[in-house]
Write a protein that holds these residues in place. Structure first.
Motif, PDB file in Angstrom:
ATOM      1  N   LEU A  66       0.797  -1.222   0.000  1.00  0.00           N
ATOM      2  CA  LEU A  66       0.000   0.000   0.000  1.00  0.00           C
ATOM      3  C   LEU A  66       0.836   1.281   0.000  1.00  0.00           C
ATOM      4  CD1 LEU A  66      -2.944   0.912  -0.057  1.00  0.00           C
ATOM      5  CD2 LEU A  66      -2.887   1.009   2.433  1.00  0.00           C
ATOM      6  N   THR A  67       1.932   1.289   0.728  1.00  0.00           N
ATOM      7  CA  THR A  67       2.719   2.525   0.845  1.00  0.00           C
ATOM      8  C   THR A  67       3.229   3.038  -0.505  1.00  0.00           C
ATOM      9  OG1 THR A  67       3.310   1.993   3.125  1.00  0.00           O
ATOM     10  CG2 THR A  67       4.681   3.622   1.996  1.00  0.00           C
ATOM     11  N   PRO A  68       3.929   2.214  -1.293  1.00  0.00           N
ATOM     12  CA  PRO A  68       4.384   2.743  -2.598  1.00  0.00           C
ATOM     13  C   PRO A  68       3.227   3.131  -3.510  1.00  0.00           C
ATOM     14  CG  PRO A  68       5.410   0.610  -2.122  1.00  0.00           C
ATOM     15  CD  PRO A  68       4.397   0.854  -1.070  1.00  0.00           C
ATOM     16  N   LEU A  69       2.139   2.351  -3.454  1.00  0.00           N
ATOM     17  CA  LEU A  69       0.985   2.686  -4.290  1.00  0.00           C
ATOM     18  C   LEU A  69       0.406   4.042  -3.917  1.00  0.00           C
ATOM     19  CD1 LEU A  69      -1.023  -0.645  -4.689  1.00  0.00           C
ATOM     20  CD2 LEU A  69      -0.041   0.745  -6.502  1.00  0.00           C
ATOM     21  N   LYS A  70       0.233   4.290  -2.618  1.00  0.00           N
ATOM     22  CA  LYS A  70      -0.317   5.573  -2.179  1.00  0.00           C
ATOM     23  C   LYS A  70       0.600   6.731  -2.549  1.00  0.00           C
ATOM     24  CE  LYS A  70      -1.562   5.911   2.075  1.00  0.00           C
ATOM     25  NZ  LYS A  70      -1.735   5.747   3.526  1.00  0.00           N
ATOM     26  N   ILE A  71       1.900   6.538  -2.386  1.00  0.00           N
ATOM     27  CA  ILE A  71       2.854   7.600  -2.675  1.00  0.00           C
ATOM     28  C   ILE A  71       2.857   7.946  -4.167  1.00  0.00           C
ATOM     29  CG2 ILE A  71       5.326   8.158  -2.771  1.00  0.00           C
ATOM     30  CD1 ILE A  71       5.602   6.590  -0.106  1.00  0.00           C
ATOM     31  N   ILE A  72       2.853   6.929  -4.998  1.00  0.00           N
ATOM     32  CA  ILE A  72       2.941   7.163  -6.449  1.00  0.00           C
ATOM     33  C   ILE A  72       1.591   7.529  -7.060  1.00  0.00           C
ATOM     34  CG2 ILE A  72       3.542   6.132  -8.672  1.00  0.00           C
ATOM     35  CD1 ILE A  72       5.453   4.246  -7.093  1.00  0.00           C
ATOM     36  N   ALA A  73       0.549   6.769  -6.725  1.00  0.00           N
ATOM     37  CA  ALA A  73      -0.741   6.922  -7.403  1.00  0.00           C
ATOM     38  C   ALA A  73      -1.525   8.136  -6.945  1.00  0.00           C
ATOM     39  CB  ALA A  73      -1.579   5.659  -7.208  1.00  0.00           C
ATOM     40  N   GLY A  74      -1.392   8.502  -5.683  1.00  0.00           N
ATOM     41  CA  GLY A  74      -2.148   9.638  -5.162  1.00  0.00           C
ATOM     42  C   GLY A  74      -3.593   9.280  -4.903  1.00  0.00           C
ATOM     43  N   GLY A  75      -4.371  10.288  -4.546  1.00  0.00           N
ATOM     44  CA  GLY A  75      -5.780  10.063  -4.249  1.00  0.00           C
ATOM     45  C   GLY A  75      -6.313  11.111  -3.300  1.00  0.00           C
ATOM     46  N   ALA A  76      -7.433  10.788  -2.663  1.00  0.00           N
ATOM     47  CA  ALA A  76      -8.069  11.716  -1.731  1.00  0.00           C
ATOM     48  C   ALA A  76      -7.250  11.829  -0.453  1.00  0.00           C
ATOM     49  CB  ALA A  76      -9.482  11.237  -1.408  1.00  0.00           C
ATOM     50  N   HIS A  77      -7.295  13.011   0.155  1.00  0.00           N
ATOM     51  CA  HIS A  77      -6.622  13.258   1.424  1.00  0.00           C
ATOM     52  C   HIS A  77      -7.659  13.621   2.474  1.00  0.00           C
ATOM     53  CE1 HIS A  77      -2.448  13.343  -0.089  1.00  0.00           C
ATOM     54  NE2 HIS A  77      -3.023  13.737  -1.210  1.00  0.00           N
ATOM     55  N   ALA A  78      -7.428  13.162   3.707  1.00  0.00           N
ATOM     56  CA  ALA A  78      -8.312  13.532   4.809  1.00  0.00           C
ATOM     57  C   ALA A  78      -8.138  15.018   5.115  1.00  0.00           C
ATOM     58  CB  ALA A  78      -7.994  12.688   6.034  1.00  0.00           C
ATOM     59  N   LYS A  79      -9.183  15.624   5.664  1.00  0.00           N
ATOM     60  CA  LYS A  79      -9.137  17.061   5.925  1.00  0.00           C
ATOM     61  C   LYS A  79      -8.318  17.415   7.163  1.00  0.00           C
ATOM     62  CE  LYS A  79     -13.338  18.240   3.501  1.00  0.00           C
ATOM     63  NZ  LYS A  79     -14.629  18.887   3.500  1.00  0.00           N
ATOM     64  N   THR A  80      -8.209  16.495   8.109  1.00  0.00           N
ATOM     65  CA  THR A  80      -7.439  16.771   9.333  1.00  0.00           C
ATOM     66  C   THR A  80      -6.546  15.579   9.654  1.00  0.00           C
ATOM     67  OG1 THR A  80      -9.049  15.812  10.870  1.00  0.00           O
ATOM     68  CG2 THR A  80      -9.361  18.141  10.259  1.00  0.00           C
ATOM     69  N   PRO A  81      -5.481  15.800  10.430  1.00  0.00           N
ATOM     70  CA  PRO A  81      -4.616  14.688  10.842  1.00  0.00           C
ATOM     71  C   PRO A  81      -5.372  13.612  11.637  1.00  0.00           C
ATOM     72  CG  PRO A  81      -3.493  16.768  11.222  1.00  0.00           C
ATOM     73  CD  PRO A  81      -4.907  17.101  10.829  1.00  0.00           C
ATOM     74  N   LEU A  82      -6.347  14.022  12.458  1.00  0.00           N
ATOM     75  CA  LEU A  82      -7.109  13.049  13.239  1.00  0.00           C
ATOM     76  C   LEU A  82      -7.906  12.121  12.325  1.00  0.00           C
ATOM     77  CD1 LEU A  82      -8.157  11.896  15.901  1.00  0.00           C
ATOM     78  CD2 LEU A  82      -9.925  13.669  15.892  1.00  0.00           C
ATOM     79  N   ILE A  83      -8.581  12.690  11.348  1.00  0.00           N
ATOM     80  CA  ILE A  83      -9.357  11.870  10.402  1.00  0.00           C
ATOM     81  C   ILE A  83      -8.419  10.961   9.618  1.00  0.00           C
ATOM     82  CG2 ILE A  83     -10.846  11.936   8.354  1.00  0.00           C
ATOM     83  CD1 ILE A  83     -12.035  14.545   9.490  1.00  0.00           C
ATOM     84  N   CYS A  84      -7.260  11.475   9.238  1.00  0.00           N
ATOM     85  CA  CYS A  84      -6.266  10.674   8.521  1.00  0.00           C
ATOM     86  C   CYS A  84      -5.842   9.473   9.368  1.00  0.00           C
ATOM     87  CB  CYS A  84      -5.056  11.531   8.164  1.00  0.00           C
ATOM     88  SG  CYS A  84      -3.761  10.614   7.303  1.00  0.00           S
ATOM     89  N   SER A  85      -5.572   9.709  10.637  1.00  0.00           N
ATOM     90  CA  SER A  85      -5.167   8.629  11.539  1.00  0.00           C
ATOM     91  C   SER A  85      -6.254   7.572  11.663  1.00  0.00           C
ATOM     92  CB  SER A  85      -4.843   9.174  12.936  1.00  0.00           C
ATOM     93  OG  SER A  85      -3.742  10.028  12.893  1.00  0.00           O
ATOM     94  N   ILE A  86      -7.479   8.019  11.869  1.00  0.00           N
ATOM     95  CA  ILE A  86      -8.603   7.087  12.034  1.00  0.00           C
ATOM     96  C   ILE A  86      -8.780   6.236  10.778  1.00  0.00           C
ATOM     97  CG2 ILE A  86     -11.123   6.945  12.282  1.00  0.00           C
ATOM     98  CD1 ILE A  86     -10.874   9.475  14.130  1.00  0.00           C
ATOM     99  N   ILE A  87      -8.780   6.883   9.623  1.00  0.00           N
ATOM    100  CA  ILE A  87      -8.956   6.151   8.358  1.00  0.00           C
ATOM    101  C   ILE A  87      -7.803   5.179   8.126  1.00  0.00           C
ATOM    102  CG2 ILE A  87      -9.008   6.388   5.831  1.00  0.00           C
ATOM    103  CD1 ILE A  87     -10.551   9.045   6.277  1.00  0.00           C
ATOM    104  N   SER A  88      -6.577   5.629   8.361  1.00  0.00           N
ATOM    105  CA  SER A  88      -5.396   4.787   8.114  1.00  0.00           C
ATOM    106  C   SER A  88      -5.408   3.521   8.959  1.00  0.00           C
ATOM    107  CB  SER A  88      -4.113   5.584   8.384  1.00  0.00           C
ATOM    108  OG  SER A  88      -4.012   6.665   7.508  1.00  0.00           O
TER     109      SER A  88
END
Length: 197
Positions: A66-88
């Motif tokens: 997942l890490t290389p795919l996310k880094i290269i392919a891109g996509g949606a970003h969470a609006k806050t660090p907290l939401i990013c943590s929860i989703i991740s």
């Protein structure tokens, strides 16, 4: 993530106070530190969790896919660090849980992963309001993805030959997550068409 955001903020504030960096460059330094800490803390925590629940090698497979795919392919970003943590963390637990509870034949995981790959390639990279890619950068990102997909296909083929259903399923789920995230990113950022090659 919250921890990396707080750490990077305090470090850059300290560097500014001590005159080690120009206050105008503070945001750039904070961003770079945040990314570095986020990468280290998140992946280390996943490895610890994976070891604690007896899923260390599947966790390694998850991270390496997942890490290389996310880094290269891109996509949606969470609006806050907290939401990013929860989703991740939620995605990690979902993938590990699903890979343990639902069995899919190797041939299905293998085939679906290969079917998703062109879609990921066509949408790479997904522009973000804070980061857009010129034609040169798009080509560079696509070349990197192509190399990754070739290496990944060889690994998937080896796993298929040796009947590693569990790992093939994790790789399929990671590719599916990446592609869905790209589609969401395209919708959110008004980019509904794949880039021209």
């Amino acid at each position: 993530m919250i921890i990396s955001n707080v750490c990077s903020h305090h470090i850059t504030e300290s560097l500014c106070r001590n005159g080690l960096i120009d206050p105008q460059d503070k945001d750039s330094y904070q961003y770079c530190l945040d990314l570095t800490f986020d990468f280290i803390i998140f992946h280390s925590s996943l490895l610890l969790i994976g070891a604690a629940i007896g899923q260390f090698f599947p966790t390694c497979c998850y991270i390496l896919t997942l890490t290389p795919l996310k880094i290269i392919a891109g996509g949606a970003h969470a609006k806050t660090p907290l939401i990013c943590s929860i989703i991740s963390y939620a995605l990690y637990f979902c993938v590990i849980f699903l890979s343990l509870k639902i069995s899919i034949p190797s041939i299905v995981s293998f085939g679906l992963t290969l079917l998703i790959a062109p879609g990921i390639f066509l949408l790479t990279p997904v522009n973000h309001p804070n980061k857009t890619f010129d034609l040169q950068k798009r080509k560079s990102m696509r070349r990197a993805l192509l190399i990754y997909q070739i290496i990944s296909t060889i690994i998937i083929l080896i796993l298929f030959i040796y009947g590693q259903e569990h790992y093939l399923y994790i790789i399929l789920l990671c590719n599916l997550i990446t592609h869905i995230n790209q589609i969401i990113g395209c919708i959110l950022y008004q980019e509904v068409k794949p880039y021209e090659t």
